[in-house]
Design an enzyme around this catalytic site. Structure first.
Site, PDB file in Angstrom:
ATOM      1  N   HIS A 111      31.470  60.336  82.959  1.00 17.20           N
ATOM      2  CA  HIS A 111      31.854  59.144  82.831  1.00 17.20           C
ATOM      3  C   HIS A 111      30.790  58.139  82.996  1.00 17.20           C
ATOM      4  O   HIS A 111      30.453  57.935  84.343  1.00 17.20           O
ATOM      5  CB  HIS A 111      33.251  58.934  83.617  1.00 17.20           C
ATOM      6  CG  HIS A 111      33.942  57.480  83.360  1.00 17.20           C
ATOM      7  ND1 HIS A 111      34.102  56.565  83.830  1.00 17.20           N
ATOM      8  CD2 HIS A 111      34.579  57.244  81.967  1.00 17.20           C
ATOM      9  CE1 HIS A 111      34.794  55.592  83.335  1.00 17.20           C
ATOM     10  NE2 HIS A 111      34.978  56.076  81.969  1.00 17.20           N
ATOM     11  N   HIS A 155      47.144  53.717  82.573  1.00 17.98           N
ATOM     12  CA  HIS A 155      47.545  53.574  84.018  1.00 17.98           C
ATOM     13  C   HIS A 155      49.140  53.693  84.064  1.00 17.98           C
ATOM     14  O   HIS A 155      49.793  53.085  83.197  1.00 17.98           O
ATOM     15  CB  HIS A 155      46.526  52.330  84.581  1.00 17.98           C
ATOM     16  CG  HIS A 155      45.373  53.044  85.023  1.00 17.98           C
ATOM     17  ND1 HIS A 155      45.052  53.362  86.194  1.00 17.98           N
ATOM     18  CD2 HIS A 155      44.099  53.330  84.221  1.00 17.98           C
ATOM     19  CE1 HIS A 155      43.787  53.966  86.356  1.00 17.98           C
ATOM     20  NE2 HIS A 155      43.251  53.617  85.210  1.00 17.98           N
ATOM     21  N   ARG A 196      31.308  59.284  73.482  1.00 16.86           N
ATOM     22  CA  ARG A 196      32.802  58.689  73.203  1.00 16.86           C
ATOM     23  C   ARG A 196      32.238  57.322  73.677  1.00 16.86           C
ATOM     24  O   ARG A 196      31.519  57.090  74.815  1.00 16.86           O
ATOM     25  CB  ARG A 196      33.768  59.374  74.019  1.00 16.86           C
ATOM     26  CG  ARG A 196      35.071  58.568  73.770  1.00 16.86           C
ATOM     27  CD  ARG A 196      35.879  58.580  75.068  1.00 16.86           C
ATOM     28  NE  ARG A 196      35.339  57.667  76.149  1.00 16.86           N
ATOM     29  CZ  ARG A 196      35.975  57.525  77.482  1.00 16.86           C
ATOM     30  NH1 ARG A 196      36.899  58.270  77.718  1.00 16.86           N
ATOM     31  NH2 ARG A 196      35.161  56.691  78.134  1.00 16.86           N
ATOM     32  N   HIS A 234      44.131  56.652  77.414  1.00 18.36           N
ATOM     33  CA  HIS A 234      43.946  56.781  79.030  1.00 18.36           C
ATOM     34  C   HIS A 234      44.972  55.751  79.503  1.00 18.36           C
ATOM     35  O   HIS A 234      44.900  54.305  79.350  1.00 18.36           O
ATOM     36  CB  HIS A 234      42.647  56.213  79.558  1.00 18.36           C
ATOM     37  CG  HIS A 234      42.285  56.197  80.906  1.00 18.36           C
ATOM     38  ND1 HIS A 234      41.561  57.304  81.559  1.00 18.36           N
ATOM     39  CD2 HIS A 234      42.370  55.475  81.749  1.00 18.36           C
ATOM     40  CE1 HIS A 234      41.668  57.076  82.822  1.00 18.36           C
ATOM     41  NE2 HIS A 234      42.115  55.796  82.984  1.00 18.36           N
ATOM     42  N   ARG A 268      37.257  62.507  88.190  1.00 15.04           N
ATOM     43  CA  ARG A 268      36.405  61.431  88.136  1.00 15.04           C
ATOM     44  C   ARG A 268      37.501  60.173  88.483  1.00 15.04           C
ATOM     45  O   ARG A 268      37.526  59.679  89.463  1.00 15.04           O
ATOM     46  CB  ARG A 268      36.088  61.061  86.671  1.00 15.04           C
ATOM     47  CG  ARG A 268      35.033  59.778  86.374  1.00 15.04           C
ATOM     48  CD  ARG A 268      35.855  58.462  86.260  1.00 15.04           C
ATOM     49  NE  ARG A 268      36.685  58.549  85.131  1.00 15.04           N
ATOM     50  CZ  ARG A 268      37.514  57.447  84.982  1.00 15.04           C
ATOM     51  NH1 ARG A 268      37.457  56.422  85.828  1.00 15.04           N
ATOM     52  NH2 ARG A 268      38.132  57.276  84.041  1.00 15.04           N
ATOM     53  N   GLU A 269      38.596  60.022  87.571  1.00 18.47           N
ATOM     54  CA  GLU A 269      39.551  59.228  87.945  1.00 18.47           C
ATOM     55  C   GLU A 269      40.423  59.459  89.234  1.00 18.47           C
ATOM     56  O   GLU A 269      40.735  58.753  89.958  1.00 18.47           O
ATOM     57  CB  GLU A 269      40.510  58.864  86.564  1.00 18.47           C
ATOM     58  CG  GLU A 269      41.885  58.338  87.028  1.00 18.47           C
ATOM     59  CD  GLU A 269      41.561  56.640  86.716  1.00 18.47           C
ATOM     60  OE1 GLU A 269      40.961  56.048  85.677  1.00 18.47           O
ATOM     61  OE2 GLU A 269      42.071  55.906  87.651  1.00 18.47           O
ATOM     62  N   HIS A 295      77.139  70.202  88.286  1.00 23.95           N
ATOM     63  CA  HIS A 295      75.849  70.759  87.599  1.00 23.95           C
ATOM     64  C   HIS A 295      75.762  72.461  87.853  1.00 23.95           C
ATOM     65  O   HIS A 295      75.504  73.151  87.235  1.00 23.95           O
ATOM     66  CB  HIS A 295      74.654  70.009  88.184  1.00 23.95           C
ATOM     67  CG  HIS A 295      74.806  68.708  87.680  1.00 23.95           C
ATOM     68  ND1 HIS A 295      73.456  68.245  86.977  1.00 23.95           N
ATOM     69  CD2 HIS A 295      75.556  67.627  87.321  1.00 23.95           C
ATOM     70  CE1 HIS A 295      73.555  66.810  86.786  1.00 23.95           C
ATOM     71  NE2 HIS A 295      74.977  66.496  86.794  1.00 23.95           N
ATOM     72  N   THR A 355      43.863  49.831  81.047  1.00 21.70           N
ATOM     73  CA  THR A 355      43.143  50.028  82.241  1.00 21.70           C
ATOM     74  C   THR A 355      44.076  49.625  83.530  1.00 21.70           C
ATOM     75  O   THR A 355      44.035  49.866  84.667  1.00 21.70           O
ATOM     76  CB  THR A 355      42.035  49.299  82.208  1.00 21.70           C
ATOM     77  OG1 THR A 355      41.181  49.739  81.234  1.00 21.70           O
ATOM     78  CG2 THR A 355      41.220  48.988  83.596  1.00 21.70           C
TER      79      THR A 355
HETATM   80  O1  LIG Z   1      36.670  55.243  80.299  1.00 29.21           O
HETATM   81  C1  LIG Z   1      37.730  55.215  79.878  1.00 29.21           C
HETATM   82  O2  LIG Z   1      38.370  55.443  78.619  1.00 29.21           O
HETATM   83  C2  LIG Z   1      38.804  54.875  80.745  1.00 29.21           C
HETATM   84  C3  LIG Z   1      38.316  54.269  81.980  1.00 29.21           C
HETATM   85  C4  LIG Z   1      39.228  53.941  83.005  1.00 29.21           C
HETATM   86  O3  LIG Z   1      39.504  54.589  84.007  1.00 29.21           O
HETATM   87  C5  LIG Z   1      40.180  52.713  82.902  1.00 29.21           C
HETATM   88  O4  LIG Z   1      39.902  51.925  81.991  1.00 29.21           O
HETATM   89  O5  LIG Z   1      41.248  52.838  83.438  1.00 29.21           O
HETATM   90 CU   LIG Z   2      41.485  54.726  84.725  1.00 29.96          CU
END
Ligand SMILES: O=C(O)CCC(=O)C(=O)O
Ligand SMILES: [Cu+2]
Ligand SMILES: O=C(O)CCC(=O)C(=O)O
Ligand SMILES: [Cu+2]
Lengths: 328, 328
Positions: free
Chosen positions: A72, A196, A132, A194, A12-13, A290, A166
């Site tokens: 999702h 980034h 969720r 989650h 998905r992501e 090393h 996000t």
């Molecule tokens: O649904 C989520 O928790 C993440 C959605 C998403 O990819 C984000 O907010 O970066």
């Molecule tokens: Cu994301």
């Protein structure tokens, strides 16, 4: 011992990474490899996105993996219905709660977000599925807005709430603090994070979330995703290996390199040299100081044992860096 | 406002990355680009390593850059003498203080480390040069050992002490705490941090060091170094941009992409897709939910402004991810 689920969102992501064009066969292979490694959840896109996506979700569910398949899905009735018509284990709802996303993405107010989400949560629960709810852009959301929405969705019966960073703006300390606040307020639901990587801290933030009370951490293979991606599976495994090894008891760590390699090949993108564990150079020692020590005892310059991952060490003897005068 | 120096070690740590084979011309170009960007220190290898290294150090010094050139030198008299015969601004001494490095690298006890280091520090000070002393593998060193060595080198007159996380085992919280302890104990010397990325937290740890009191942070271009490298210049710039923008006042941020690009080309290694700011995809938006919002206002899904780095945004409209049914 605390419980921790890893959710892999490569399908998905990861499909939001600009270079990703998986075929159906590749999606199935990735799901199988993730299952063999031992991740608890595999996230897939919303079945309503396209006929191809719908077919992919059905085919992945038909594999009957131990990993739970979660779709999702936007907080939109048609999207939820389409997902419920597939045999997914659960639905991962998301809705932007920051003023930025309320203004420039969906245009809905906080009270409208609640109104949209609550009946959908009831419907998903009534269908007997896991649900969720994530507050997209949680780390730019006002705390009152965030808690108002979470209060409503927890009351409506979600199994878990999610706090995505996000835009990749959070710090490990902020993540730990907010997650601690949230997990204390909602002790009876799961908590997901989650993160980034825009400012380079996705892995640290994700581990910070666990330390703040999260029980589900999102990753993708190699960390692929929108822009420069999210926390990588290898990075989170490396962290757990060092700091919480008991939590890796159920995993087959020798599958990690295989899956990173497979995704790298399907993307046509090499595994980045900075990848923990699976970079081709992750166990390569070059400077004379090393190599000399590592030949005596690898622990001198290694805290992860490549054997545990079915990998091998490379000691670069004989290069100009390790000659008679080597002092590096 | 606190002061913060960035030390770039691409020409020293970066040369320990297995794929690095810089020519003299490339070394000079990298030094010039780092100077144009505005880093305070450029670290070079020990001049005694080879005639080629000696020549490189001389040539870099001859550029007369604003960046200060510091040589990375073992606590060995011949090495220090060789460095003092070049016009470097200073010497960055290092000595392993953990039991792992004492046993498997140099075989010296803590009292011997002090005996070796102190006269060399006196000699460097007598020669009128800057001197920094790093306790290699600080994060696996016993606190008593670490403080014993630091007490001695501070007493001997070092300008700065360094705490490298040589094996990439530390967490941001540990780094912040240890740096806080150290900077409180030695308020009159500078404090440097150098963080390896074995467990994926080099950038977060390096910023954690600043938050604990460090005034000098080590980076390399792209994060190249031994094994899977250290904190990347771009990652630290991204962090400062978001959390401490005043500290970037003296930098020309439009040079960042140029230097990452140049080093990537000389290595023959693409900029990893996970690199903050300079990854080709760092400002690329793909999912429908994202592109729609970014076209309205980029702040919806961007916290770094590509304009500030002389870069441009890419919005992937028209792909299957942004079609009529796009819901990602
Ligand atoms: O649904 C989520 O928790 C993440 C959605 C998403 O990819 C984000 O907010 O970066
Ligand atoms: Cu994301
Ligand atoms: O001299 C230093 O501070 C760093 C040496 C080094 O590269 C390390 O310990 O990883
Ligand atoms: Cu290093």
């Amino acid at each position: 011992m605390r419980k921790l689920d890893i959710l892999d969102s490569t399908l998905r992501e990861g499909e939001q990474y600009i270079k990703t064009y998986f075929t159906q066969e590749q999606r199935l292979m990735i799901a199988r490899l993730l299952d063999a490694l031992g991740v608890a959840f595999i996230e897939v896109p919303s079945p309503i996105a396209s006929p191809e996506t719908h077919e992919a979700v059905e085919a992945i569910c038909a594999l009957n993996l131990r990993s739970k398949i979660v779709a999702h899905v936007r907080c939109v009735e048609a999207d939820v219905q389409a997902a419920l018509e597939t045999p997914v284990y659960g639905l991962n709802l998301f809705y932007g709660t920051s003023s930025e996303l309320r203004s420039f993405s969906h245009g809905r107010r906080i009270d409208q977000i609640k109104q949209d989400a609550v009946p959908l949560i009831h419907a998903i629960r009534a269908a007997g599925r896991y649900v969720r709810f994530s507050a997209e852009d949680a780390f730019r959301s006002d705390l009152v807005d965030l808690l108002t929405v979470f209060d409503a969705v927890v009351e409506a019966g979600v199994d878990r709430i999610g706090l995505p960073d996000t835009v990749g703006i959070a710090t490990p300390r902020q993540v730990e603090r907010l997650l601690h606040l949230i997990s204390s307020r909602y002790p009876h639901v799961g908590i997901e994070f989650h993160g980034h990587n825009d400012t380079g801290c996705a892995i640290a933030n994700t581990i910070g979330a666990f330390e703040g009370g999260a029980d589900c951490l999102d990753v993708t293979v190699l960390g692929i995703g929108e822009r420069n991606g999210i926390a990588s599976l290898s990075g989170i495994i490396a962290q757990l290996y060092i700091h919480y090894p008991d939590l890796l008891a159920g995993y087959d760590l020798t599958r990690l390199a295989e899956i990173d390699e497979y995704v790298s090949q399907t993307l046509g993108v090499p595994i980045p040299f900075n990848m923990p564990i699976t970079a081709p150079n992750a166990f390569t020692h070059r400077a004379g100081v090393h190599t000399k020590a590592v030949l005596q005892n690898p622990r001198a310059y290694e805290v992860l044992d490549p054997d545990d991952f079915g990998l091998t060490r490379h000691v670069d003897v004989g290069s100009r860096y390790t000659g008679r005068h080597a002092v590096g």
